[in-house]
Design a protein around this motif. Structure first.
Motif, PDB file in Angstrom:
ATOM      1  N   TYR A   1      -2.368 -19.409  -7.224  1.00  0.00           N
ATOM      2  CA  TYR A   1      -1.403 -19.072  -6.239  1.00  0.00           C
ATOM      3  C   TYR A   1      -0.541 -18.087  -6.720  1.00  0.00           C
ATOM      4  CZ  TYR A   1      -1.268 -24.323  -5.854  1.00  0.00           C
ATOM      5  OH  TYR A   1      -1.571 -25.697  -5.064  1.00  0.00           O
TER       6      TYR A   1
ATOM      7  N   GLN B   1       3.282 -15.931  -6.868  1.00  0.00           N
ATOM      8  CA  GLN B   1       4.703 -16.288  -6.939  1.00  0.00           C
ATOM      9  C   GLN B   1       5.442 -15.075  -7.228  1.00  0.00           C
ATOM     10  OE1 GLN B   1       5.772 -19.036 -10.228  1.00  0.00           O
ATOM     11  NE2 GLN B   1       7.561 -19.483  -9.045  1.00  0.00           N
TER      12      GLN B   1
ATOM     13  N   PRO C   1       5.711 -20.926  -5.785  1.00  0.00           N
ATOM     14  CA  PRO C   1       4.385 -20.519  -5.704  1.00  0.00           C
ATOM     15  C   PRO C   1       3.763 -20.546  -4.203  1.00  0.00           C
ATOM     16  CG  PRO C   1       4.730 -21.908  -7.530  1.00  0.00           C
ATOM     17  CD  PRO C   1       5.917 -22.152  -6.374  1.00  0.00           C
TER      18      PRO C   1
END
Lengths: 111, 111
Positions: B36, B38, B44
């Motif tokens: 992910y 972020q 995220p």
């Protein structure tokens, strides 16, 4: 297409006050729903997950609770907030084991 | 305690270089692996998932999985300043119900 809504975006609450954060998902049915918390500089901590209406699994013993009153609604609550409850709260959904879609998050500061 | 470990960084690379992000996990039963991205102050966003040993490519991103070594990596080719973010590695062994996240690696791409 599926969308996830989470509110409020920011919240400042005094110690001992109640909390209610809401998350709704559109465009899908019977999603798996999750509440995560991210403390500053830390990873995401799973708080609760739900695979259906009224079904809640708790991962971390604490003064928080969750409810799923409708298929696409997930609520995180507390009766009395602690300073340690401050953090970035994230709702997420998934349909299978191919990853999560997160909401925009609520930044909670307990003062 | 099942864990996912990442170097917190920051990892700094020049624009156009390859950024290499690494992650190790403790549970040999893990089946699904995710990366992910972020951005600061944001939630995220899933960028890659991988289930089988080897490489998986998607545009400028390549995920690599080595289950024997319990090691996952993400390569970002032709890094851009817009790639500057924290990258979270996540691992699951429960079919999506209890994904465990690492604390993330901060990446800076210098223009």
């Amino acid at each position: 297409s599926q969308t996830i809504h989470q509110w409020p975006a920011t919240l400042v609450q005094p110690v001992g006050s109640p909390l209610s954060l809401e998350c709704t998902v559109e465009g899908t049915s019977n999603p798996n729903l999750y509440w995560y918390r991210q403390a500053a500089g830390r990873g995401l901590q799973l708080l609760f997950y739900s695979v259906g209406i009224g079904q809640i699994s708790s991962e971390v013993p604490q003064n928080l609770s969750a409810s799923r009153p409708q298929d696409r609604q997930f609520i995180l609550s507390s009766k009395k907030l602690l300073l340690s409850d401050s953090g970035f709260y994230l709702c997420a959904w998934s349909e299978a084991a191919d990853g999560y879609t997160f909401g925009s998050g609520t930044r909670l500061t307990v003062v | 305690q099942k864990e996912v470990e990442q170097n917190s960084g920051p990892l700094s690379v020049p624009e156009g270089a390859i950024a290499s992000l690494n992650c190790t996990y403790s549970d040999r039963g893990s089946q699904s692996f995710f990366w992910y991205r972020q951005y600061s102050g944001k939630s995220p966003e899933l960028i890659m998932f991988i289930y089988s040993n080897g490489d998986k490519e998607d545009g400028r991103f390549t995920a690599q999985l080595n289950k024997a070594s319990q090691y996952v990596s993400l390569l970002i080719r032709d890094s851009q300043p817009s790639d500057s973010a924290t990258y979270l590695c996540a691992v699951d062994h429960t079919g999506g119900f209890k994904t465990i996240f690492g604390a993330g690696t901060r990446l800076f791409v210098k223009a």
